[in-house]
Write an enzyme that holds these catalytic residues in place. Structure first.
Site, short mmCIF file in Angstrom:
data_model
loop_
_atom_site.label_atom_id
_atom_site.label_comp_id
_atom_site.label_asym_id
_atom_site.label_seq_id
_atom_site.Cartn_x
_atom_site.Cartn_y
_atom_site.Cartn_z
N ASP A 167 4.14 -4.30 2.35
CA ASP A 167 2.84 -3.91 2.90
C ASP A 167 2.78 -2.44 3.32
O ASP A 167 2.66 -1.56 2.47
CB ASP A 167 2.49 -4.87 4.05
CG ASP A 167 1.07 -4.71 4.58
OD1 ASP A 167 0.39 -3.76 4.18
OD2 ASP A 167 0.63 -5.53 5.40
N HIS B 97 -6.85 -9.87 1.64
CA HIS B 97 -6.34 -9.91 3.02
C HIS B 97 -7.16 -10.94 3.78
O HIS B 97 -8.39 -10.93 3.68
CB HIS B 97 -6.62 -8.59 3.75
CG HIS B 97 -5.82 -7.41 3.34
ND1 HIS B 97 -6.42 -6.23 2.94
CD2 HIS B 97 -4.50 -7.18 3.31
CE1 HIS B 97 -5.49 -5.32 2.70
NE2 HIS B 97 -4.30 -5.87 2.90
N HIS C 19 -1.34 -12.25 4.49
CA HIS C 19 -1.18 -12.47 5.94
C HIS C 19 -1.52 -13.93 6.31
O HIS C 19 -0.63 -14.67 6.69
CB HIS C 19 -1.99 -11.49 6.81
CG HIS C 19 -1.76 -10.06 6.45
ND1 HIS C 19 -0.50 -9.50 6.47
CD2 HIS C 19 -2.60 -9.06 6.05
CE1 HIS C 19 -0.58 -8.23 6.10
NE2 HIS C 19 -1.83 -7.94 5.84
N HIS D 184 0.90 -1.15 0.00
CA HIS D 184 0.00 0.00 0.00
C HIS D 184 0.94 1.20 0.00
O HIS D 184 1.39 1.65 1.06
CB HIS D 184 -0.88 0.04 1.25
CG HIS D 184 -1.63 -1.24 1.50
ND1 HIS D 184 -2.67 -1.65 0.70
CD2 HIS D 184 -1.51 -2.18 2.47
CE1 HIS D 184 -3.15 -2.80 1.17
NE2 HIS D 184 -2.46 -3.14 2.23
C1 NGQ Z 1 -4.91 -2.04 4.78
N1 NGQ Z 1 -3.38 -3.15 6.27
O1 NGQ Z 1 -5.85 -2.26 4.03
O2 NGQ Z 1 -4.08 -1.17 4.57
C2 NGQ Z 1 -4.76 -2.92 6.00
C3 NGQ Z 1 -5.38 -2.28 7.20
C4 NGQ Z 1 -7.76 -3.12 7.22
C5 NGQ Z 1 -3.02 -4.31 6.85
N2 NGQ Z 1 -3.90 -5.21 7.01
C6 NGQ Z 1 -6.84 -1.96 7.06
N3 NGQ Z 1 -1.77 -4.50 7.21
O3 NGQ Z 1 -7.36 -4.27 7.18
O4 NGQ Z 1 -8.95 -2.89 7.41
ZN ZN Z 2 -2.44 -4.96 3.14
#
Ligand code: NGQ
Ligand code: ZN
Length: 455
Positions: A322, A234, A271, A59
């Site tokens: 990430d 995710h 993950h 991201h």
């Molecule tokens: C993200 N990041 O989408 O950037 C996520 C956080 C979420 C990570 N999972 C936000 N490391 O999962 O809602």
């Molecule tokens: Zn992510």
């Protein structure tokens, strides 16, 4: 057409001597031969030649906040309080700022050993959550940044519709992410045609998480684009996500996904931290890639992926930086092994039956999973692959004194200084002696953007 000669090169089967690598004008490797004599026209590689690493999860915009959240806010600071801070950043970023951050980051990646990246891109709309005149505005900024830096890109526009399991309405902080299935399909179509002319770029499908989409949406997207291509999601990063999924469906996230979707080697499960033994086996058996983001998972306090168990079942995996709290191939690989050691209170856990040297398992495993996750011919010095390669400094004391089996271990576990000197992507040198052509301008612009975002 160019011909390179390396006294040592890392091939899929391991280190080889006196390797000649032929690269076409289009930047593809056309032939690789070991135990050759240097031809008159060959260009000598001054150091150890290794494949560049695909980065399977990024991201980009989050690079701008790296290191700013290491301070106690709430006594119960967690992934979720970090996410609130991340949403505050999301609220400010302009298209130009996004492009600047991504360009700077992608150059950092090249210097750190990543020669291609899968961008999990969910920032779609303007700051009020309204669409830009061109709905692909922000995605195209990512594409342009990758082109400026000369890094390979698998652009994953993200379908994000809801805030939680069971189609809960999106929160205010999520306004810039939200599409319905139709607007997503239109965006995906538009981007795929835009990128068709870019030899180092492609698109892939992407669902933010089971929290953010419904089964019907996932099915419609897969039906609309049935041709084989990467699919990223995710999953099971946080225990709260597992608990919420159980409360909603009676199933854990990975169980739910495998029950409802045809998960195969096209899929990359980002993950996949919290797994039962059955789920671990199921992912390994399906051929899907576990997308491990070791330094971000440590930074966010996620937990530890069952790596030793997964590798004993020949599971596919790769690495992503990430949130970019760290941008370093060697650090992310090292932390895969270190997490296992801390968890099991033992040493040397990520080995394979025929490969006792941890560094060899780590580097070759991440190349293979990265190639699958990006859906591009990368991560190999082999005929048919893109010429994405790194030159490690032959004068580094740790590398210079290592034998073939020890060289990657020395790099991953021992080198304090970054030994990557030169980087080639698509057959062109983009980092030479640690420098990128755009270093000066991009650094200046990045500092300006970070100042603007903090103001
Ligand atoms: C993200 N990041 O989408 O950037 C996520 C956080 C979420 C990570 N999972 C936000 N490391 O999962 O809602
Ligand atoms: Zn992510």
């Amino acid at each position: 057409m160019a011909v390179y000669f390396a006294a040592k090169a890392l091939l899929p089967q391991g280190w080889a001597n006196n390797v000649t690598v032929s690269v076409s004008a289009q930047g593809m490797i056309t032939a690789v031969e070991s135990d050759t004599l240097a031809a008159d026209n060959s260009i000598h590689i001054n150091g150890f030649l290794v494949p560049g690493m695909p980065n399977l999860h990024s991201h980009a915009f989050q690079r701008a906040m790296a290191g700013l959240t290491e301070v106690v806010g709430d006594p119960a600071d967690s992934f979720w309080t970090w996410r609130d801070l991340m949403y505050r950043l999301v609220d400010k970023i302009t298209p130009q700022q996004l492009e600047t951050i991504a360009t700077y980051l992608y150059i950092e990646m090249l210097k750190a050993g990543y020669t291609s990246v899968a961008e999990f891109h969910y920032l779609h709309h303007d700051r009020g959550g309204k669409g830009y005149a061109n709905p692909a505005e922000l995605a195209l900024r990512i594409s342009q940044a990758a082109k400026s830096a000369s890094i390979g890109l698998t652009l994953l526009p993200v379908l994000y519709s809801y805030a939680g399991f069971g189609a809960q309405p999106a929160s205010a902080g999520q306004g810039r992410f939200i599409n319905d299935t139709d607007s997503y399909l239109a965006l995906y179509d538009a981007l795929s045609s835009e990128l068709a002319g870019e030899p180092m770029q492609r698109t892939g499908l992407c669902f933010h998480s089971l929290r953010a989409v419904t089964l019907e949406q996932m099915q419609r997207v897969q039906e609309a684009f049935p041709q084989p291509q990467p699919v990223h999601i995710h999953i099971a990063e946080q225990q709260k996500e597992v608990a919420d999924c159980l409360a909603w469906s009676g199933l854990r996230p990975v169980e739910w996904l495998y029950r409802h979707m045809p998960v195969d080697a096209q899929w990359c499960l980002i993950h996949a931290t919290h797994l039962t033994a059955d789920e671990t086996r199921q992912i390994a058996a399906s051929g899907a890639v576990a997308g491990l983001c070791l330094t971000t998972e440590a930074n966010l306090g996620d937990g530890i992926f069952p790596g030793a168990e997964y590798l004993s079942q020949q599971g596919n995996w790769g690495i992503g930086s990430d949130s970019h709290i760290s941008v370093s191939v060697s650090e992310d690989l090292r932390w895969f092994e270190y997490g296992q050691r801390l968890n099991h209170r033992r040493r040397n856990l990520l080995h394979l039956p025929a490969q006792p040297y941890i560094g060899n398992v780590l580097y070759q495993g991440a190349l293979q999973g990265g190639r699958m996750a990006l859906g591009q011919p990368v991560g190999q010095i082999a005929a048919g692959a893109r010429a994405d390669m790194l030159v490690l400094d032959g004068r580094d004391p740790f590398l210079a004194t290592a034998d073939d089996n020890e060289r990657l271990n020395r790099w991953i576990f021992a080198c304090a200084a970054n030994p990557i000197k030169d980087v080639m992507t698509g057959g062109r040198w983009v980092i030479e002696d640690g420098q990128h052509q755009l270093d000066e301008k991009t650094t200046r612009d990045f500092i300006t953007v970070m100042q603007q975002l903090r103001a």
